[in-house]
Design a protein around this motif. Structure first.
Motif, PDB file in Angstrom:
ATOM      1  N   ASN A 155       0.872  -1.171   0.000  1.00 48.04           N
ATOM      2  CA  ASN A 155       0.000   0.000   0.000  1.00 48.04           C
ATOM      3  C   ASN A 155       0.905   1.216   0.000  1.00 48.04           C
ATOM      4  O   ASN A 155       2.131   1.088  -0.131  1.00 48.04           O
ATOM      5  N   ASP A 156       0.354   2.403   0.149  1.00 54.52           N
ATOM      6  CA  ASP A 156       1.164   3.625   0.052  1.00 54.52           C
ATOM      7  C   ASP A 156       2.293   3.686   1.063  1.00 54.52           C
ATOM      8  O   ASP A 156       3.349   4.286   0.795  1.00 54.52           O
ATOM      9  N   THR A 157       2.088   3.084   2.234  1.00 59.33           N
ATOM     10  CA  THR A 157       3.067   3.224   3.310  1.00 59.33           C
ATOM     11  C   THR A 157       3.721   1.899   3.699  1.00 59.33           C
ATOM     12  O   THR A 157       4.386   1.824   4.729  1.00 59.33           O
ATOM     13  N   GLU A 158       3.564   0.881   2.882  1.00 59.83           N
ATOM     14  CA  GLU A 158       4.173  -0.413   3.202  1.00 59.83           C
ATOM     15  C   GLU A 158       4.709  -1.054   1.926  1.00 59.83           C
ATOM     16  O   GLU A 158       4.004  -1.153   0.922  1.00 59.83           O
ATOM     17  N   VAL A 159       5.949  -1.482   1.996  1.00 61.19           N
ATOM     18  CA  VAL A 159       6.585  -2.076   0.831  1.00 61.19           C
ATOM     19  C   VAL A 159       7.447  -3.244   1.292  1.00 61.19           C
ATOM     20  O   VAL A 159       8.112  -3.178   2.327  1.00 61.19           O
ATOM     21  N   ALA A 160       7.421  -4.323   0.513  1.00 61.42           N
ATOM     22  CA  ALA A 160       8.218  -5.502   0.827  1.00 61.42           C
ATOM     23  C   ALA A 160       9.293  -5.673  -0.241  1.00 61.42           C
ATOM     24  O   ALA A 160       9.001  -5.663  -1.443  1.00 61.42           O
ATOM     25  N   VAL A 161      10.532  -5.827   0.198  1.00 55.85           N
ATOM     26  CA  VAL A 161      11.642  -6.070  -0.716  1.00 55.85           C
ATOM     27  C   VAL A 161      12.064  -7.526  -0.556  1.00 55.85           C
ATOM     28  O   VAL A 161      12.451  -7.952   0.529  1.00 55.85           O
ATOM     29  N   HIS A 162      11.954  -8.278  -1.653  1.00 52.29           N
ATOM     30  CA  HIS A 162      12.285  -9.697  -1.645  1.00 52.29           C
ATOM     31  C   HIS A 162      13.678  -9.900  -2.229  1.00 52.29           C
ATOM     32  O   HIS A 162      13.967  -9.458  -3.355  1.00 52.29           O
ATOM     33  N   LEU A 163      14.546 -10.563  -1.463  1.00 55.88           N
ATOM     34  CA  LEU A 163      15.907 -10.839  -1.902  1.00 55.88           C
ATOM     35  C   LEU A 163      15.989 -12.249  -2.472  1.00 55.88           C
ATOM     36  O   LEU A 163      15.229 -13.136  -2.087  1.00 55.88           O
ATOM     37  N   SER A 164      16.928 -12.463  -3.367  1.00 62.07           N
ATOM     38  CA  SER A 164      17.106 -13.790  -3.938  1.00 62.07           C
ATOM     39  C   SER A 164      17.745 -14.755  -2.950  1.00 62.07           C
ATOM     40  O   SER A 164      17.581 -15.971  -3.056  1.00 62.07           O
ATOM     41  N   HIS A 165      18.442 -14.206  -1.987  1.00 65.71           N
ATOM     42  CA  HIS A 165      19.046 -15.010  -0.924  1.00 65.71           C
ATOM     43  C   HIS A 165      19.309 -14.095   0.273  1.00 65.71           C
ATOM     44  O   HIS A 165      19.378 -12.867   0.120  1.00 65.71           O
ATOM     45  N   PRO A 166      19.446 -14.656   1.467  1.00 64.89           N
ATOM     46  CA  PRO A 166      19.739 -13.808   2.631  1.00 64.89           C
ATOM     47  C   PRO A 166      21.035 -13.033   2.424  1.00 64.89           C
ATOM     48  O   PRO A 166      21.987 -13.544   1.833  1.00 64.89           O
ATOM     49  N   SER A 167      21.060 -11.798   2.895  1.00 63.06           N
ATOM     50  CA  SER A 167      22.251 -10.967   2.716  1.00 63.06           C
ATOM     51  C   SER A 167      22.468 -10.105   3.945  1.00 63.06           C
ATOM     52  O   SER A 167      21.644  -9.247   4.273  1.00 63.06           O
ATOM     53  N   ASN A 168      23.587 -10.336   4.614  1.00 68.08           N
ATOM     54  CA  ASN A 168      23.939  -9.512   5.765  1.00 68.08           C
ATOM     55  C   ASN A 168      24.289  -8.090   5.354  1.00 68.08           C
ATOM     56  O   ASN A 168      24.154  -7.165   6.137  1.00 68.08           O
ATOM     57  N   ALA A 169      24.747  -7.931   4.131  1.00 66.26           N
ATOM     58  CA  ALA A 169      25.249  -6.634   3.689  1.00 66.26           C
ATOM     59  C   ALA A 169      24.160  -5.702   3.199  1.00 66.26           C
ATOM     60  O   ALA A 169      24.331  -4.488   3.202  1.00 66.26           O
ATOM     61  N   TRP A 170      23.042  -6.241   2.774  1.00 67.83           N
ATOM     62  CA  TRP A 170      22.098  -5.456   1.993  1.00 67.83           C
ATOM     63  C   TRP A 170      21.520  -4.263   2.752  1.00 67.83           C
ATOM     64  O   TRP A 170      21.437  -3.159   2.201  1.00 67.83           O
ATOM     65  N   LEU A 171      21.132  -4.430   3.988  1.00 72.31           N
ATOM     66  CA  LEU A 171      20.511  -3.321   4.702  1.00 72.31           C
ATOM     67  C   LEU A 171      21.486  -2.166   4.885  1.00 72.31           C
ATOM     68  O   LEU A 171      21.111  -0.995   4.759  1.00 72.31           O
ATOM     69  N   PHE A 172      22.743  -2.478   5.167  1.00 73.68           N
ATOM     70  CA  PHE A 172      23.745  -1.408   5.242  1.00 73.68           C
ATOM     71  C   PHE A 172      23.864  -0.707   3.900  1.00 73.68           C
ATOM     72  O   PHE A 172      23.948   0.526   3.831  1.00 73.68           O
ATOM     73  N   ASP A 173      23.866  -1.473   2.827  1.00 74.76           N
ATOM     74  CA  ASP A 173      23.958  -0.874   1.502  1.00 74.76           C
ATOM     75  C   ASP A 173      22.803   0.068   1.216  1.00 74.76           C
ATOM     76  O   ASP A 173      22.953   1.045   0.464  1.00 74.76           O
ATOM     77  N   MET A 174      21.657  -0.188   1.822  1.00 76.29           N
ATOM     78  CA  MET A 174      20.500   0.687   1.645  1.00 76.29           C
ATOM     79  C   MET A 174      20.718   2.062   2.273  1.00 76.29           C
ATOM     80  O   MET A 174      19.978   3.004   1.991  1.00 76.29           O
ATOM     81  N   ALA A 175      21.730   2.190   3.113  1.00 78.56           N
ATOM     82  CA  ALA A 175      22.063   3.483   3.707  1.00 78.56           C
ATOM     83  C   ALA A 175      23.103   4.236   2.891  1.00 78.56           C
ATOM     84  O   ALA A 175      23.493   5.349   3.251  1.00 78.56           O
ATOM     85  N   THR A 176      23.542   3.645   1.793  1.00 75.12           N
ATOM     86  CA  THR A 176      24.507   4.276   0.899  1.00 75.12           C
ATOM     87  C   THR A 176      23.755   4.869  -0.295  1.00 75.12           C
ATOM     88  O   THR A 176      22.542   4.735  -0.392  1.00 75.12           O
ATOM     89  N   PRO A 177      24.454   5.508  -1.229  1.00 73.15           N
ATOM     90  CA  PRO A 177      23.743   6.149  -2.341  1.00 73.15           C
ATOM     91  C   PRO A 177      22.774   5.261  -3.111  1.00 73.15           C
ATOM     92  O   PRO A 177      21.749   5.743  -3.598  1.00 73.15           O
ATOM     93  N   VAL A 178      23.048   3.947  -3.236  1.00 76.18           N
ATOM     94  CA  VAL A 178      22.117   3.105  -4.000  1.00 76.18           C
ATOM     95  C   VAL A 178      20.769   2.964  -3.302  1.00 76.18           C
ATOM     96  O   VAL A 178      19.805   2.501  -3.904  1.00 76.18           O
ATOM     97  N   GLY A 179      20.693   3.367  -2.045  1.00 78.55           N
ATOM     98  CA  GLY A 179      19.426   3.330  -1.327  1.00 78.55           C
ATOM     99  C   GLY A 179      18.681   4.644  -1.364  1.00 78.55           C
ATOM    100  O   GLY A 179      17.628   4.786  -0.729  1.00 78.55           O
TER     101      GLY A 179
END
Length: 509
Positions: A155-179
């Protein structure tokens, strides 16, 4: 800025940011030159001195730290950000949940956030922004989103991001320019007109001189206490410090002339801090070409170096030793500095074994203060073990970027690699400019990223040990973040953990 309280935790970490300390002159429209705000209380403007102006304002197509330094957090925001301790905390997402299999992140977004063009920020913008990384980004950073399988708008205020595999790095990467979050109606001219959800807009910018940021009246969170911040760019450190003394600027961030620091320390009109950073001053080898396609030669160079002497002589004792592109603020950091002690005899032995006695090499040195400061010392130390080094000056960023970073036309170089957690960006890509064969570390890194927290830490430590054992590239020292401000100015971040220079907390006493 409104800060969210307690994020749901996750084994935050890295796959890597990537591109290097690549800053540049800019081309763009005109703007004011900015002026200091030296009278303290009641002031609403701040002028900050920096080095290396961006070539444009579009970090989706232009590598380097200069653009996100100015724009991330200030003009653009992500769902999350990294605080001064290196922890991932909420921003445009006020909370998130992680599925049991660790492959789905469901974010609940802030209510009322808008872009500077008036568009409302919704879950559709999250999908647009993350999809756009794969489709439209051209920098190496885009690989950080390869793990994203799809983005589901609930909905407007809820979004789910599905990864192809678990990733310890991904959430940190979301705090960098690609996020960074973009509006579909605001990407027509990112090189000149950034459109973000942050508390500032770009009022103007002038080639190689300044960027003027003005506070938004309609910002969704807590507005900054200053109305305007001018980022003023200097190529010369002495001119920078003179500008602070004369009141032309109010603060210097990441001062690149540490020998000038002592003149401010005992002056009550100024405050001096020296924090940590994610920036490594490299001694990068081209692993593809002779003589550095021979591991023994790379190791010999590292044994020949007295890195503490380089810090003491070139950078006035500021900085610390790290062995590769991992820093003490990274959760998986392991101290490997003892691997290559200063041992000229060992260096000579390795050169003899490699048939590389009386070696001559070219050292491509970018026109940046740190590189020029270390280069002569490196040359002198290598001469002591029989390596003759010719310095080739390379105008930075344009020439260095083209010849070294893009065309890989070099033997040895130095650059300040500032992107946070860029270990795998540099070493897990054989097409990267150093050309390191990642066959040994790639499976270890992949297994670590998908593991639990302890598996991630131990796996990434194994990666570091392999890189250091291979002498894939050297690090002369970890760059300090030296900040000098007028004593009435508060809120300047002490540490430089990610590329962003967070200006949202600035205020005058």
């Amino acid at each position: 800025m409104m800060r969210r309280k307690t994020p749901l935790t996750l084994a935050a970490a890295l796959v890597a940011a990537g591109a290097l300390a690549l800053t540049a002159c800019s081309a763009g429209s005109g703007g004011s030159t900015g002026s200091g705000s030296s009278t303290g209380s009641g002031q609403t403007a701040v002028t900050v001195a920096l080095t290396g102006a961006p070539v444009n304002l579009d970090f989706t197509k232009t590598a380097g730290s200069a653009i996100p330094q100015a724009l991330m957090t200030n003009v653009y925001e992500g769902l999350v950000r990294v605080d001064q301790s290196g922890k991932v905390v909420p921003l445009l997402a006020k909370e998130w949940k992680i599925s049991e299999d660790r492959k789905t992140y469901t974010f609940t977004l802030q209510d009322g956030a808008t872009f500077s063009n008036g568009e409302k920020f919704t879950a559709n913008d999250v999908k647009f922004s993350l999809d756009r990384v794969k489709k439209d980004w051209t920098t190496t950073l885009k690989a950080k989103m390869d793990v994203v399988q799809d983005v589901e708008v609930k909905n407007d205020t809820e979004v789910a991001v599905h990864l192809s595999h678990p990733s310890n790095a991904w959430l940190f990467d979301m705090a960098t320019p690609v996020g960074a979050m973009f509006s579909s109606t605001g990407v027509a001219d990112l090189a000149n007109t950034p459109v973000g959800t942050g508390p500032f807009t770009v009022a103007s910018w002038k080639q190689n001189e300044n960027i003027v940021l003005k506070t938004r009246d309609d910002y969704w969170g807590t507005a900054p206490k200053v109305k305007e911040v001018t980022l003023k760019y200097f190529a010369d450190a002495t001119a920078t410090t003179n500008a602070l003394r004369t009141g032309d600027v109010d603060a210097i961030v990441n001062l690149q002339a540490p020998e000038l620091v002592d003149t401010f320390k005992d002056d009550g009109k100024f405050t001096v801090t020296s924090g940590t950073s994610s920036g490594e001053v490299s001694l990068s080898f081209n692993n593809r070409v002779a003589p550095f396609n021979d591991k023994r030669v790379r190791q010999a160079v590292l044994y020949a170096l007295d890195r503490q002497a380089i810090i003491d002589t070139a950078w006035n004792g500021y900085g610390s030793l790290v062995a590769t592109y991992a820093t003490p603020t990274d959760p998986y950091y392991v101290d490997l500095n003892a691997k290559y002690p200063h041992d000229p005899a060992k260096a000579k032995q390795l050169l003899k074994e490699a048939g590389a006695e009386n070696l001559s090499i070219t050292y491509t040195v970018p026109t940046r203060p740190y590189a020029q400061a270390v280069s002569e010392i490196v040359v002198s130390q290598l001469k002591e073990v029989g390596i003759d080094v010719k310095i080739q000056s390379s105008e930075f960023p344009a020439v260095w970027l083209d010849n070294v970073f893009t065309k890989h036309d070099f033997q040895m170089t130095t650059v300040l690699a500032v992107e946070a957690r860029d270990l795998l960006t540099v070493f897990n890509n054989p097409d990267y400019y150093i050309g390191y064969d990642n066959a040994k570390i790639a499976p270890i890194a992949a297994k670590a990223d998908a593991a639990d927290e302890q598996g991630y830490i131990s796996g990434m430590q194994e990666v570091q040990k392999q890189i250091v054992d291979d002498a894939a590239s050297g690090v002369l020292f970890l760059f300090p973040n030296i900040v000098i401000t007028k004593s009435e100015l508060t809120g300047m971040p002490k540490n430089s953990i990610v590329e962003s220079l967070d200006l949202t907390g600035l205020s005058w006493k």
